[in-house]
Write an enzyme that holds these catalytic residues in place. Structure first.
Site, PDB file in Angstrom:
ATOM      1  N   HIS A   1       1.444  -1.294  -0.001  1.00 57.53           N
ATOM      2  CA  HIS A   1      -0.130  -0.131   0.182  1.00 57.53           C
ATOM      3  C   HIS A   1       0.503   1.021   0.180  1.00 57.53           C
ATOM      4  O   HIS A   1       0.144   2.818  -0.385  1.00 57.53           O
ATOM      5  CB  HIS A   1      -1.223  -0.337   0.715  1.00 57.53           C
ATOM      6  CG  HIS A   1      -2.007  -1.217   0.798  1.00 57.53           C
ATOM      7  ND1 HIS A   1      -2.973  -1.443   0.075  1.00 57.53           N
ATOM      8  CD2 HIS A   1      -2.742  -2.207   1.819  1.00 57.53           C
ATOM      9  CE1 HIS A   1      -3.511  -2.022   0.241  1.00 57.53           C
ATOM     10  NE2 HIS A   1      -3.770  -2.624   1.773  1.00 57.53           N
TER      11      HIS A   1
ATOM     12  N   ASP B   1      -2.900 -10.386  -2.335  1.00 63.13           N
ATOM     13  CA  ASP B   1      -3.053 -10.734  -1.002  1.00 63.13           C
ATOM     14  C   ASP B   1      -4.406  -9.318  -1.234  1.00 63.13           C
ATOM     15  O   ASP B   1      -5.037  -9.387  -2.481  1.00 63.13           O
ATOM     16  CB  ASP B   1      -2.049  -8.692  -0.333  1.00 63.13           C
ATOM     17  CG  ASP B   1      -2.775  -8.340   0.880  1.00 63.13           C
ATOM     18  OD1 ASP B   1      -1.981  -8.934   1.296  1.00 63.13           O
ATOM     19  OD2 ASP B   1      -3.937  -7.828   0.684  1.00 63.13           O
TER      20      ASP B   1
ATOM     21  N   HIS C   1      -6.164  -7.829  -0.287  1.00 59.94           N
ATOM     22  CA  HIS C   1      -6.610  -6.189  -0.446  1.00 59.94           C
ATOM     23  C   HIS C   1      -6.044  -5.493  -1.809  1.00 59.94           C
ATOM     24  O   HIS C   1      -4.532  -6.054  -2.133  1.00 59.94           O
ATOM     25  CB  HIS C   1      -6.285  -4.710   0.409  1.00 59.94           C
ATOM     26  CG  HIS C   1      -6.997  -5.588   1.662  1.00 59.94           C
ATOM     27  ND1 HIS C   1      -5.713  -6.260   2.882  1.00 59.94           N
ATOM     28  CD2 HIS C   1      -7.740  -4.717   2.158  1.00 59.94           C
ATOM     29  CE1 HIS C   1      -6.995  -6.081   4.196  1.00 59.94           C
ATOM     30  NE2 HIS C   1      -7.912  -5.563   3.714  1.00 59.94           N
TER      31      HIS C   1
ATOM     32  N   ASP D   1      -3.961 -12.895   3.436  1.00 61.15           N
ATOM     33  CA  ASP D   1      -5.766 -12.329   4.117  1.00 61.15           C
ATOM     34  C   ASP D   1      -6.745 -12.657   3.156  1.00 61.15           C
ATOM     35  O   ASP D   1      -8.221 -12.809   3.381  1.00 61.15           O
ATOM     36  CB  ASP D   1      -5.643 -10.830   4.467  1.00 61.15           C
ATOM     37  CG  ASP D   1      -5.439 -10.231   3.621  1.00 61.15           C
ATOM     38  OD1 ASP D   1      -4.395 -10.361   2.594  1.00 61.15           O
ATOM     39  OD2 ASP D   1      -4.374  -8.556   4.099  1.00 61.15           O
TER      40      ASP D   1
END
Ligand SMILES: [Zn+2]
Length: 351
Positions: free
Chosen positions: A130, A167, A169, A254
């Site tokens: 991120h 991931d 996200h 995740d």
């Protein structure tokens, strides 16, 4: 055959604050499982180095690096913790840990390109995907995997590097770093909508980089079947078409059904199967050159066993049944429309 390498350093445990999901206990769970299963003993240790200012400035602004350092050594040191955004903390040792996390990916890349290891898994934190050129966010300070890609291109003479990001996200920071750069193929599968909000399939690059950003946004509730379709029908053919000289993986766990931060239903075997597909792509396209960098994953059992599943594919081992077992057997959401749209956008048949 060169060995499978791994990166780890106890400094990675010194970035942490009580109650935050991105905790040192995540890495401790992984190390303890790999040790207990006899996996760690089969890997070659790669010593991480500390990323230098010049390394960090391959992608990040000097102001960003100064802000991370200032927060850690100023507010972090005075009150124990400082915040760079509502999710992203630093403590006094966070700056050093983040430099060594980025340096872990750089060392693994050098080790791989120097032929000392055939592939590697970097057990680092804080995570990176991120982090944008100018901002820390989403638990991430410096973009470890993106820095490894920039290092390989700018200093090791590579012309094409692919980053696959599984991931749950969207890796907005990695996308941001290479959005207009045709030398980096960035492919992300992620729950959508979800934090950070980006990652629509229509985000596909700019300027010379049009087509080298590939977003596969998946609705909540996707399990092994949906993920494997996304990888077989989209990610694999696009990586093949790009012909990378090295594969980097932003490896977040995740999307596991046991993870508390998202609503996907992938299981440990699903990670094994995705990792097997990535390994065969690397074998086919770039002499097996693949480097994983740890991103998210917040259920410690799912995390430890899923990391091990990825390493097992590098070692040529069969899948080791995990205590959490297969994901719930409920009908998955319909992903035909989104896959067709992404295929069409990227000029693949079936779009
Ligand atoms: Zn994540």
């Amino acid at each position: 055959m060169p060995p499978v390498g791994y990166v780890y350093d106890p400094l990675y445990l010194e970035h942490g604050m009580p109650g935050h999901p991105e905790s040192p206990a995540r890495l401790q769970a992984i190390i303890s499982h790999l040790e207990g299963a006899g996996v760690l003993a089969r890997l070659a240790k790669i010593e991480p180095r500390d990323a230098t200012p010049a390394d960090i400035e391959l992608l990040h602004s000097r102001e960003h690096a100064a802000r991370v350092r200032g927060a850690a050594e100023g507010g972090g040191a005075q009150t124990g913790v400082a915040w760079l955004d509502p999710d992203t903390y630093v403590v006094p040792r966070s700056y050093e840990a983040a430099l060594r996390a980025a340096g872990g990916l750089l060392a693994a890349t050098d080790s791989l390109l120097g032929g000392k290891v055939g592939s590697a898994f970097c057990l680092v934190r804080p995570p990176g995907h991120h982090a944008t050129r100018t901002h820390a966010m989403g638990f991430c300070l410096f973009n470890n995997v993106a820095l490894a890609a920039a290092h390989a291109l700018e200093r090791r003479g590579l012309e094409r590097v692919a980053i696959v990001d599984f991931d749950v996200h969207h890796g907005n920071g990695s996308q941001d770093c290479f959005y207009a750069d045709p030398r980096v193929l960035y492919v992300s599968t992620h729950q959508y909508p979800l934090y950070p909000g980006s990652g629509h399939w229509a985000e596909m690059g700019a300027g010379d980089g049009v087509g080298t950003t590939v977003n596969i946004p998946l609705p909540r509730g996707c399990g092994r079947e949906e993920y494997l379709r996304a990888y077989r029908e989209l990610a694999a053919p696009l990586v093949r078409r790009f012909r990378p000289q090295m594969l980097l993986v932003s490896a977040g766990f995740d999307a596991h059904f046991a993870d508390p931060l998202a609503q996907m239903l992938l299981d440990t075997r699903g990670y094994y199967e995705i990792a097997s597909l990535l390994k065969s792509l690397a074998d086919e396209l770039c002499e097996g050159r693949i480097v994983y960098g740890l991103e998210g994953g917040y259920d410690h059992t799912a995390l430890a066993w899923s990391v091990r599943a990825c390493i097992d594919t590098l070692l040529g081992e069969a899948f080791a049944e995990d205590p959490l077992g297969p994901g719930p057997t409920v009908p998955g959401p319909d992903i035909d429309t989104v896959l067709a749209a992404a295929k069409r956008a990227h000029g693949l048949p079936g779009g």
